[in-house]
Design an enzyme around this catalytic site. Sequence first.
Site, PDB file in Angstrom:
ATOM      1  N   ALA A   1     107.644  97.287 134.538  1.00 22.28           N
ATOM      2  CA  ALA A   1     108.855  97.303 134.081  1.00 22.28           C
ATOM      3  C   ALA A   1     109.144  99.058 133.446  1.00 22.28           C
ATOM      4  O   ALA A   1     108.978  99.992 133.774  1.00 22.28           O
ATOM      5  CB  ALA A   1     107.914  96.846 132.606  1.00 22.28           C
ATOM      6  N   LYS A   2     110.617  98.587 132.662  1.00 23.62           N
ATOM      7  CA  LYS A   2     111.422 100.319 133.222  1.00 23.62           C
ATOM      8  C   LYS A   2     112.446 100.049 131.671  1.00 23.62           C
ATOM      9  O   LYS A   2     112.307  99.209 131.603  1.00 23.62           O
ATOM     10  CB  LYS A   2     111.684 100.894 134.071  1.00 23.62           C
ATOM     11  CG  LYS A   2     111.969 102.356 133.678  1.00 23.62           C
ATOM     12  CD  LYS A   2     110.568 103.096 134.452  1.00 23.62           C
ATOM     13  CE  LYS A   2     111.057 104.784 133.850  1.00 23.62           C
ATOM     14  NZ  LYS A   2     109.423 105.316 134.442  1.00 23.62           N
ATOM     15  N   GLY A   3     112.364 100.689 130.722  1.00 22.10           N
ATOM     16  CA  GLY A   3     113.817 101.118 130.023  1.00 22.10           C
ATOM     17  C   GLY A   3     113.837 102.331 129.912  1.00 22.10           C
ATOM     18  O   GLY A   3     113.654 103.506 129.560  1.00 22.10           O
TER      19      GLY A   3
ATOM     20  N   VAL B   1     113.718  96.377 131.278  1.00 24.54           N
ATOM     21  CA  VAL B   1     113.490  95.892 132.443  1.00 24.54           C
ATOM     22  C   VAL B   1     112.350  95.456 132.995  1.00 24.54           C
ATOM     23  O   VAL B   1     111.843  96.101 133.233  1.00 24.54           O
ATOM     24  CB  VAL B   1     114.300  96.488 133.645  1.00 24.54           C
ATOM     25  CG1 VAL B   1     114.580  95.459 134.921  1.00 24.54           C
ATOM     26  CG2 VAL B   1     115.906  96.253 132.997  1.00 24.54           C
TER      27      VAL B   1
END
Length: 429
Positions: free
Chosen positions: A99-101, A54
């Site tokens: 962001a991250k994921g 994301v």
Amino acid sequence: MLEESRYYFSKAADTLELSDRIRQILLTPMRVVKVELVTEADDGSLLHHLGFRVQHNRARGPMKGGLRYHPTVDEDHAVALASLMTWKTAVVDIPYGGAKGGINCDPAQMSQSELDGVTRSFVGQIKDVIGPTVDIPAPDVNTNAEIMGWIMDEYSKYEGFSPAVVTGKPLHLFGSPGRAGATGRGVMVSLAETLKTLGRSFDGLTVAIQGFGNVGSHAALLIAERGAKIVAVADHLGGVANPAGLDVPALAAWATQHRTVKGFAGGDEFVNTDIIGWDCDVLIPAALEEAITEDNVDDVRASIIVEGANGPTTPVADEVLHKRGVTIVPDILANAGGVTVSYFEWVQNIQQFRWELERINSELDKIMCKAFAAVSATATQFNVDMRTAAFVLAIQRVGRAALARVHLRNKINLPPGFFTMTDPGAVSD
Ligand code: NAD
């Protein structure tokens, strides 16, 4: 987690009197990527996972945030954590978005070669939307330097030598000195700055820590070095306490060997959930989300909480603690040391030049102190708590950057003074 991150955002947005449209723009992720990963298990069968990335906001620079490997990883979780990264990088004023994921896998059930396969498949699927100037992943829960090395290797096969595509790499593969201890160091600096504002010192201060992994163990070592007593530590298996202060280097050696603090002979054992109500001056939640909730908030006896973990305090608990006058240093400030040294790693990779550890630590301390001062000044300016102030500061910085990129200034219903408010951390010409 998504609800909670939105609650804290909304409280700050109310303070800034932002319109619904601006809130919607600032909350919506720029891009959500969900990919299917089909790989081969060691026994020849097929493994099936979902991978997420994301990308929340890129107004202030390339997006930055960790990759988590855990069965609970899903889109909502990644959206919440990605937005926290946007606000965190803005609070410490480093040139990144958020962001991250991650992947919904359980590394404890997988071999190293299966993990390698899933990681490389994931890189193949997201390589077109990450990159040194676009989105730079990093380690998070259950991912480590070794996995970051595999990501660099796989991405470089497609794009050529690219160490700056990922941070948190091994030291011998373009990683940065000081990265491993950076988040714990930032927690220690945040506590030091808090003590200064309260006219207190580390001497004789009693500290309890939930979580003794990367963040908790480094924070414990650095805080104990400054004269405080680490009186209790808990991890996922149990807790160990010593009212005279635990021997932290010995505890760290034990935990490295046994992968838990449980069984350490230098203290008495206790049930790990008791850590939240420990009789101490400072409580450091450094494990997982939602550690302090409406169910246990009344047990809290510490007068200072420094959030090493992301999202450890639920909104209801936060409200109760605030009313009781407990000082809380919020996650997006207190645990920003990690992403800050990740930034230094990226800078070194781009420069092809290695910094000494002394320089890393001194630049980190400077950034943490400056961010702490900016959040404190914002809290005074708006008469709000430190968490709301951190969000207010971050939203202003992100909002201004976003709007300065386009010609919409007069068309958007911004509160009066949004562009003229003083940024306490701003660099003057
Ligand atoms: P880690 O996996 O190294 O350590 C986690 C620790 O929490 C372990 O000691 C584990 O036993 C403990 N734990 C898990 N469940 C627990 C429970 N129910 N009760 C007590 N202890 C429990 O992870 P980490 O890298 O230290 O990260 C911890 C937190 O800090 C996470 O929220 C992470 O997102 C956040 N964080 C980490 C960094 C970083 O640089 N590592 C940076 C910013 C934020």
